[in-house]
Design an enzyme around this catalytic site. Sequence first.
Site, PDB file in Angstrom:
ATOM      1  N   HIS A 138      69.645  14.990  46.415  1.00  0.00           N
ATOM      2  CA  HIS A 138      68.809  15.761  45.484  1.00  0.00           C
ATOM      3  C   HIS A 138      67.574  16.354  46.162  1.00  0.00           C
ATOM      4  O   HIS A 138      66.956  17.266  45.629  1.00  0.00           O
ATOM      5  CB  HIS A 138      68.428  14.925  44.253  1.00  0.00           C
ATOM      6  CG  HIS A 138      67.305  13.959  44.443  1.00  0.00           C
ATOM      7  ND1 HIS A 138      67.496  12.603  44.624  1.00  0.00           N
ATOM      8  CD2 HIS A 138      65.958  14.133  44.455  1.00  0.00           C
ATOM      9  CE1 HIS A 138      66.335  12.002  44.745  1.00  0.00           C
ATOM     10  NE2 HIS A 138      65.370  12.910  44.647  1.00  0.00           N
ATOM     11  N   ASP A 142      74.188  10.178  46.051  1.00  0.00           N
ATOM     12  CA  ASP A 142      72.924  10.862  46.330  1.00  0.00           C
ATOM     13  C   ASP A 142      72.475  10.687  47.779  1.00  0.00           C
ATOM     14  O   ASP A 142      71.335  10.306  48.053  1.00  0.00           O
ATOM     15  CB  ASP A 142      71.833  10.387  45.364  1.00  0.00           C
ATOM     16  CG  ASP A 142      70.684  11.389  45.260  1.00  0.00           C
ATOM     17  OD1 ASP A 142      70.763  12.453  45.902  1.00  0.00           O
ATOM     18  OD2 ASP A 142      69.707  11.105  44.541  1.00  0.00           O
ATOM     19  N   SER A 180      61.662  10.020  47.926  1.00  0.00           N
ATOM     20  CA  SER A 180      63.118  10.156  47.899  1.00  0.00           C
ATOM     21  C   SER A 180      63.684  10.478  49.284  1.00  0.00           C
ATOM     22  O   SER A 180      63.215  11.384  49.966  1.00  0.00           O
ATOM     23  CB  SER A 180      63.529  11.265  46.931  1.00  0.00           C
ATOM     24  OG  SER A 180      63.244  10.913  45.610  1.00  0.00           O
TER      25      SER A 180
END
Length: 255
Positions: free
Chosen positions: A58, A87, A160
Amino acid sequence: AVNDPDKIISMKIIGDDVVVKPKKEKPKKSPDDNKIVAAASGTGFFVSKTGHIITNNHVIDGCENVKVSYKGDQKNTKILAVDKKNDLAIIKTDINPSIVYSVEKKDVNLLDDVIIAGYPLGKKVSSAIKTSKGSITALAGVGDNFSEFQTDAALNQGNSGGPIMNKKGNVVGVAVANYGKKQGVESFNFGIKSSTLTTFANANGLNFLPPSKRELSNENLSKLINEATVYLECYMTVAKIKKLIAKENNRKAFF
């Protein structure tokens, strides 16, 4: 009353009243919509001395270009492989780092101590890399997702794709998400397990260095974190930025 039919999405009769629910306004077009700009940020980490970087899917999804910051320079990257379900993403740049992360072969256990490194909130706070410490609090993610674990180490947007490591400097997980900050409860933070990462990497021809067997001193651990953890910038069109910002449950860390 709403008389414009283009703005009406539904009508519902309650008693003698008619309730009109207007459509959600679409982002307005502008002459700059096709302009490509730095839009969002994330974290990645080197796993090879030929420039392979691990991050979240992402973080790089929808980007026209992803650039990595390393020792004051910005370099372009190439996306080699993605795993949308878990992911994960592998990207590559022409940097040859002198030090890279190794990946733990065994998955974490409950109560194991961990360290998260990355760039929470991008560079809004400072351009320095930031760390947080905690422990493993559950061996599954949301909805009994056993490819992830839960930790109480602080994790925010911008973290992230960053490494979650043990005191040996071995990556035990990839920072992926936080849950609860918008739910009014204490947030739960999650990482993708090293076994899931290894399976993905090996399937795409990428093998990791053998894990370290000894704990690192704080000095050596700090050197590893500073030199092998990188800041990633996602470049995209202004039109796409508007669309993503208006989208619910968007996971990108926009500037």
